[in-house]
Design an enzyme around this catalytic site. Structure first.
Site, PDB file in Angstrom:
ATOM      1  NE  ARG A  97      25.317   4.790  19.379  1.00  0.00           N
ATOM      2  CZ  ARG A  97      24.734   5.840  18.600  1.00  0.00           C
ATOM      3  NH1 ARG A  97      23.659   5.471  18.161  1.00  0.00           N
ATOM      4  NH2 ARG A  97      25.463   7.548  18.337  1.00  0.00           N
ATOM      5  CG  ASP A  99      35.201   9.193  21.681  1.00  0.00           C
ATOM      6  OD1 ASP A  99      33.817  10.068  22.196  1.00  0.00           O
ATOM      7  OD2 ASP A  99      34.824   7.860  21.323  1.00  0.00           O
ATOM      8  CE  LYS A 159      35.780   9.425  15.381  1.00  0.00           C
ATOM      9  NZ  LYS A 159      33.830   9.764  15.388  1.00  0.00           N
ATOM     10  CG  ASP A 175      35.435   6.696  17.876  1.00  0.00           C
ATOM     11  OD1 ASP A 175      35.810   6.067  17.528  1.00  0.00           O
ATOM     12  OD2 ASP A 175      34.292   7.251  17.937  1.00  0.00           O
TER      13      ASP A 175
HETATM   14  N1  BES Z   1      33.059  10.053  19.816  1.00  0.00           N
HETATM   15  C1  BES Z   1      32.274   9.911  18.701  1.00  0.00           C
HETATM   16  C2  BES Z   1      31.491  10.916  19.000  1.00  0.00           C
HETATM   17  C3  BES Z   1      31.826  12.717  19.250  1.00  0.00           C
HETATM   18  C4  BES Z   1      32.263  12.743  17.998  1.00  0.00           C
HETATM   19  C5  BES Z   1      32.345  13.145  20.022  1.00  0.00           C
HETATM   20  C6  BES Z   1      32.725  14.691  17.868  1.00  0.00           C
HETATM   21  C7  BES Z   1      33.173  14.065  19.851  1.00  0.00           C
HETATM   22  C8  BES Z   1      33.549  15.171  19.013  1.00  0.00           C
HETATM   23  C9  BES Z   1      31.259   9.159  18.422  1.00  0.00           C
HETATM   24  O1  BES Z   1      31.931   7.937  18.768  1.00  0.00           O
HETATM   25  C10 BES Z   1      31.084   8.881  17.499  1.00  0.00           C
HETATM   26  O2  BES Z   1      31.609   8.905  16.473  1.00  0.00           O
HETATM   27  N2  BES Z   1      29.835   8.928  17.038  1.00  0.00           N
HETATM   28  C11 BES Z   1      28.558   9.154  15.485  1.00  0.00           C
HETATM   29  C12 BES Z   1      27.509   8.580  15.480  1.00  0.00           C
HETATM   30  C13 BES Z   1      27.150   8.295  14.294  1.00  0.00           C
HETATM   31  C14 BES Z   1      28.018   7.400  13.306  1.00  0.00           C
HETATM   32  C15 BES Z   1      25.890   7.448  14.573  1.00  0.00           C
HETATM   33  C16 BES Z   1      28.741  10.346  14.937  1.00  0.00           C
HETATM   34  O3  BES Z   1      27.902  11.166  16.261  1.00  0.00           O
HETATM   35  O4  BES Z   1      29.139  10.504  13.991  1.00  0.00           O
HETATM   36 ZN    ZN Z   2      33.234   7.909  20.702  1.00  0.00          ZN
HETATM   37 ZN    ZN Z   3      32.008   7.006  17.318  1.00  0.00          ZN
END
Ligand code: BES
Ligand code: ZN
Ligand code: ZN
Length: 503
Positions: free
Chosen positions: A348, A285, A274, A267
């Site tokens: 999601r 992920d 990111k 991811d």
């Molecule tokens: N894979 C990430 C979530 C994650 C973060 C998993 C840290 C493990 C460790 C997910 O896809 C993500 O990026 N979520 C975002 C959602 C937001 C943009 C609404 C997040 O949590 O910041």
């Molecule tokens: Zn993710």
């Molecule tokens: Zn993500």
């Protein structure tokens, strides 16, 4: 290769059996001289002397101390491990076995005997199973990737004899094998584990454990209208896969349980890239997907009498000229339209199509596991996974399964007011709250609110494992890194549903 385990049962008394080490337990507050009397006596009271002069031997949970027997006993060492206070729980035994094996494994010792499962107050089968789980989970080592890597020895653990625990020991081994498989998959870097690679592994696991398997490619997904997973995958050169595993144990009965796992093999965040710091962790992920593969393997190996299906949407989230963008509107297989706020809320999306698919196939209950949000880790830290549900009854079962497995689960609310977080002006919903709409507010719940739209009225529990799938510092009994969470919960849940019978 990490170590393989062989478990069997002793025919002689543990203290007469030659081995590298015999693992014995000590409860907090109980005197060594009495509990380990025969050992202490043979070692000229050295155990009780150590216990009274230092903290090295104590019943403190997780403390493991090795004492050489210098020819005075058949086992070459005795490993005394703290069990915490009585009464024992399945998890206190699991942790004690794991802590001792972690120590013994680091020393390269591979011929182990144990009496840990005795005198716990638990049913003998429960004690033996959890001790076996603990040994194999504590003995796991992530296999480093170096030019020359010495294969690890087979670790042999022999249990002091007690009536009819052979089956329970084997069950514990099956569970830990599923757990360790999940950990290996999470550990695997994203260049070596692509969506296609994950599908191949699912196929070989299915072949060896007797699961049915189907793998949908992007053309199949297009014909099914799975626009959400396809949008996420579009920025990657690696094609997406939808992996379906089936454990058909009861003919003529429906799919009682569908396990769904987020399988983002890497991811980057996509166009909503990111930050670079720590991005490598996003190889993990697909922790939800790994847990589904591990649990399905264990469920098949244990021959649990329940029809269980695993569904894994596997894709890579990358930014390139073909990638989906913030502002895009995309449609899932059930017709739901989604306005993209951020391409980093991709989990999601892939899960939306997988949930709709499981529903279409007639699953009676759905539990998903996903490394979905950083927010769940702000809320609960690594101590517990966050759970969100449309069914308090199913959540009760999942939580009990988690507690018995030593994988804590804590509920977060799903009040209607949270629906506002994903309200869109142009589509059925957004994939995340916009900055002006509370993007830093209740992030884990916003994710669950999104998923809820795809399950209709099927009882469903979403388990956010973003903080529990990997551990930064290890948990004492487990090496740092991938934990295999929530494989044990999934297996236990399947057992509980099978015992409950139809309905
Ligand atoms: N894979 C990430 C979530 C994650 C973060 C998993 C840290 C493990 C460790 C997910 O896809 C993500 O990026 N979520 C975002 C959602 C937001 C943009 C609404 C997040 O949590 O910041
Ligand atoms: Zn993710
Ligand atoms: Zn993500």
């Amino acid at each position: 290769m990490d170590a393989a385990f062989a478990f069997d049962v002793l025919t002689t008394a543990a203290l007469d059996e030659p081995c590298d080490a015999c693992v014995v337990g000590l409860y907090d507050g109980e005197p060594v001289a009495a509990v380990l009397e025969v050992w202490d006596h043979a070692l000229e009271q050295s155990l009780s002397k150590i216990a009274s002069s230092s903290k090295e031997i104590s019943g403190e949970s997780g403390r493991a101390t090795i004492v050489h027997t210098l020819g005075k006993l058949a086992p070459r060492r005795i490993c005394i491990v703290g069990l915490g206070k009585r009464p024992a729980s399945p998890h206190s035994l699991r942790k004690a076995a794991g802590s001792s094996m972690r120590r013994l494994g680091e020393l390269g010792l591979s011929d182990i005997c144990t009496t840990l499962h005795l005198d716990s107050g638990l049913q003998p089968a429960v004690a033996a199973r959890t001790v076996a789980e603990g040994f194999a989970i504590g003995g796991y080592r992530a296999a480093p990737k170096r030019k020359e890597e010495r294969p690890r020895d087979l670790i042999r653990v022999r249990f002091a004899n007690e009536v009819h625990v052979e089956e329970a020991i084997r069950a514990g081994y099956c569970v830990s094998d599923g757990v360790n498989l999940a950990r290996r998959l999470v550990f695997e870097p994203a260049n070596l584990l692509t969506p296609t690679g994950m599908a191949n592994i699912a196929q070989s696991v299915a072949a060896s454990s007797g699961l049915e398997v189907a793998v949908l490619d992007e053309t199949d997904m297009e014909s099914l209208g799975m626009g959400l997973i396809l949008a996420v995958s579009r920025g990657s050169d690696q094609p997406a896969r939808l992996i379906i595993l089936n454990h058909r144990a009861v003919t003529g009965s429906p799919i009682e349980l569908a396990l769904i796992g987020k399988g983002i093999t890497f991811d980057t965040g996509g166009i909503s890239l990111k930050k670079a710091d720590g991005m490598g962790a996003m190889k993990g992920d697909m922790g939800g997907a790994a847990a589904v593969i591990g649990a399905m393997k264990a469920i098949a190996d244990l021959k649990i009498p329940l029809n269980v299906m695993g569904v894994i949407p596997a894709a890579e989230n990358m930014p390139d000229g073909g990638a989906y963008r913030p502002g895009d509107v995309i449609m899932g297989m059930d017709g739901t339209t989604v306005e993209i706020i951020t391409t980093d809320a991709e989990g999601r999306l892939v899960l939306g199509d997988a949930l709709a698919y499981a529903r279409k196939l007639g699953a009676r209950r759905i539990v998903d596991a996903a490394t979905l949000t950083g927010a769940v880790s702000v809320a609960l830290g690594p101590q517990a996974s966050g759970a969100m549900t449309n069914s308090p009854e199913l959540l009760d079962l999942v939580r009990t399964a988690g507690d018995e497995s030593g994988e804590r689960i804590w509920e977060l609310p799903m009040w209607d007011e949270y629906d506002a977080l994903i309200k869109s002006d142009i589509a059925d919903m957004t994939n995340a709250a916009p900055p002006s709409g509370g993007s830093r507010s209740a992030g884990a719940i916003a994710g669950a609110k999104f998923l809820e739209r795809f399950v209709g009225d099927i009882p469903w529990v979403h388990v956010d494992i973003a903080a529990t799938s990997s551990s930064q510092d290890g948990q004492g009994w487990m090496q740092k890194g991938a934990t295999g969470n929530p494989v044990r919960t999934f297996v236990r849940l399947a057992e509980m549903l099978a015992a409950k019978g139809p309905g």
